[in-house]
Scaffold this motif. Structure first.
Motif, PDB file in Angstrom:
ATOM      1  N   ARG A  34     -12.676 -11.523  -2.515  1.00 10.18           N
ATOM      2  CA  ARG A  34     -12.911 -10.081  -2.498  1.00 10.18           C
ATOM      3  C   ARG A  34     -11.913  -9.297  -3.341  1.00 10.18           C
ATOM      4  NH1 ARG A  34     -17.940  -8.581  -0.990  1.00 10.18           N
ATOM      5  NH2 ARG A  34     -18.525  -9.326   1.079  1.00 10.18           N
ATOM      6  N   ARG A  57      -5.351  -5.639  -7.763  1.00 10.91           N
ATOM      7  CA  ARG A  57      -4.498  -4.473  -7.534  1.00 10.91           C
ATOM      8  C   ARG A  57      -3.048  -4.906  -7.665  1.00 10.91           C
ATOM      9  NH1 ARG A  57      -6.005  -0.334  -4.035  1.00 10.91           N
ATOM     10  NH2 ARG A  57      -3.905   0.469  -4.483  1.00 10.91           N
ATOM     11  N   GLN A  72       0.943  -0.165   3.866  1.00 11.54           N
ATOM     12  CA  GLN A  72      -0.279   0.581   4.194  1.00 11.54           C
ATOM     13  C   GLN A  72      -1.320   0.442   3.080  1.00 11.54           C
ATOM     14  OE1 GLN A  72      -1.127   2.207   6.913  1.00 11.54           O
ATOM     15  NE2 GLN A  72       0.805   2.210   8.054  1.00 11.54           N
ATOM     16  N   CYS A  75      -2.944  -3.035   3.229  1.00  7.99           N
ATOM     17  CA  CYS A  75      -3.874  -3.101   4.355  1.00  7.99           C
ATOM     18  C   CYS A  75      -5.169  -2.357   4.031  1.00  7.99           C
ATOM     19  CB  CYS A  75      -3.205  -2.518   5.601  1.00  7.99           C
ATOM     20  SG  CYS A  75      -4.151  -2.741   7.121  1.00  7.99           S
ATOM     21  N   ARG A  76      -5.052  -1.159   3.466  1.00  4.00           N
ATOM     22  CA  ARG A  76      -6.247  -0.379   3.113  1.00  4.00           C
ATOM     23  C   ARG A  76      -7.073  -1.076   2.038  1.00  4.00           C
ATOM     24  NH1 ARG A  76      -2.673   3.992   3.219  1.00  4.00           N
ATOM     25  NH2 ARG A  76      -2.602   3.953   0.931  1.00  4.00           N
ATOM     26  N   ALA A  77      -6.400  -1.661   1.067  1.00  6.50           N
ATOM     27  CA  ALA A  77      -7.120  -2.336  -0.009  1.00  6.50           C
ATOM     28  C   ALA A  77      -7.919  -3.517   0.528  1.00  6.50           C
ATOM     29  CB  ALA A  77      -6.142  -2.798  -1.090  1.00  6.50           C
ATOM     30  N   GLU A  79      -9.003  -3.852   3.681  1.00  4.33           N
ATOM     31  CA  GLU A  79     -10.084  -3.301   4.510  1.00  4.33           C
ATOM     32  C   GLU A  79     -11.215  -2.764   3.639  1.00  4.33           C
ATOM     33  OE1 GLU A  79      -7.825  -1.786   8.550  1.00  4.33           O
ATOM     34  OE2 GLU A  79      -7.912  -0.433   6.838  1.00  4.33           O
ATOM     35  N   ASP A  80     -10.872  -2.011   2.612  1.00  2.00           N
ATOM     36  CA  ASP A  80     -11.889  -1.414   1.745  1.00  2.00           C
ATOM     37  C   ASP A  80     -12.674  -2.472   0.976  1.00  2.00           C
ATOM     38  OD1 ASP A  80     -11.011   1.045   2.577  1.00  2.00           O
ATOM     39  OD2 ASP A  80      -9.887   1.509   0.751  1.00  2.00           O
ATOM     40  N   SER A  81     -12.072  -3.649   0.785  1.00  2.00           N
ATOM     41  CA  SER A  81     -12.730  -4.733   0.047  1.00  2.00           C
ATOM     42  C   SER A  81     -13.530  -5.665   0.953  1.00  2.00           C
ATOM     43  CB  SER A  81     -11.680  -5.535  -0.733  1.00  2.00           C
ATOM     44  OG  SER A  81     -10.994  -4.716  -1.648  1.00  2.00           O
ATOM     45  N   GLY A  82     -13.512  -5.413   2.252  1.00  7.10           N
ATOM     46  CA  GLY A  82     -14.258  -6.255   3.183  1.00  7.10           C
ATOM     47  C   GLY A  82     -13.610  -7.592   3.459  1.00  7.10           C
ATOM     48  N   THR A  99      -0.268  -4.530   7.859  1.00  5.08           N
ATOM     49  CA  THR A  99      -1.080  -5.679   7.433  1.00  5.08           C
ATOM     50  C   THR A  99      -1.044  -6.782   8.472  1.00  5.08           C
ATOM     51  OG1 THR A  99      -0.577  -5.124   5.125  1.00  5.08           O
ATOM     52  CG2 THR A  99      -1.493  -7.316   5.559  1.00  5.08           C
ATOM     53  N   ARG A 102      -3.271  -5.706  11.476  1.00  8.34           N
ATOM     54  CA  ARG A 102      -4.707  -5.673  11.181  1.00  8.34           C
ATOM     55  C   ARG A 102      -5.285  -7.073  11.028  1.00  8.34           C
ATOM     56  NH1 ARG A 102      -9.146  -6.428  10.446  1.00  8.34           N
ATOM     57  NH2 ARG A 102     -10.744  -5.197   9.384  1.00  8.34           N
TER      58      ARG A 102
END
Length: 202
Positions: A34, A57, A72, A75-77, A79-82, A99, A102
């Motif tokens: 991903r 990234r 943060q 972790c967001r990257a 999550e946003d990438s599935g 991270t 999560r």
């Protein structure tokens, strides 16, 4: 069968990540790459992933302004990438609390020794193999383990032994262990995809 949605962390070459991506492309592993995140914008791992069409990234304290902000952002990257599972492929930074929380129980790292020996802070690269040889060990290898708040501490998932041969130099042992690592990681992920759960060490 469970299709694994994988996110990768790498600092340099990402040899295990490359092998995993190759296994996915060759239909030997039911998974999707991903995203690949690196703390070094010039990492060959990021260049490789980009060439394969995998999103990349560069995230670090330098790009984000602080270690907590980088944590943060990572972790967001993911999550946003599935991403469902995180694979550390030569990632030389300690993961932050966001991270870890999560993805607790779903972050896998490979260490170039048979843990719990020869692990901990500062034990990476040549230092590990120097310590193995200095201790007079006859067997070394690689360990895949879950990642937690401590270096090389989380639950051991699987280990693969590599012999220490008479007359070995640090370079000799390092190359032998490195050669075993990528295929080993693919095998563990294939077992995870087949059974839907992490294998238990023998």
């Amino acid at each position: 069968m469970t299709t694994l949605d994988l996110g990768f962390l790498a600092s340099h070459g990402g040899s295990s990540m490359r092998a995993i991506v190759g296994a996915i492309a060759g239909d030997g592993l039911d998974a999707r790459a991903r995203i690949v995140i690196g703390n070094n914008g010039d990492a060959p791992a990021l260049q490789f992933a980009h060439a394969q069409g995998i999103p990349v990234r560069h995230i670090s304290a330098k790009t984000e302004g602080s270690e907590p902000a980088a944590d943060q952002a990572i972790c967001r990257a993911f999550e946003d990438s599935g991403v469902a599972w995180v694979v550390m492929s030569g990632y030389l930074r300690k993961l932050g609390p966001a991270t870890l929380a999560r993805y607790r129980g779903r972050i896998l790292n490979i260490h170039p020794a048979l843990l719990p020996k020869f692990g901990g802070q500062g034990m990476y690269g040549r230092r590990v193999h120097e310590a193995v040889l200095a201790a007079g060990e006859h067997v070394s290898g690689a360990t895949i383990h879950l990642v937690d708040e401590e270096y090389d501490h989380g639950r051991i998932i699987a280990q693969r032994e590599v012999p220490v041969l008479p007359g070995d130099t640090v370079d000799d042992l390092q190359q032998r262990v490195m050669a075993a690592e990528p295929g080993f990681f693919v095998d563990v992920l294939r077992s995870l995809a087949s059974g839907g759960a992490l294998p238990n060490p023998a």
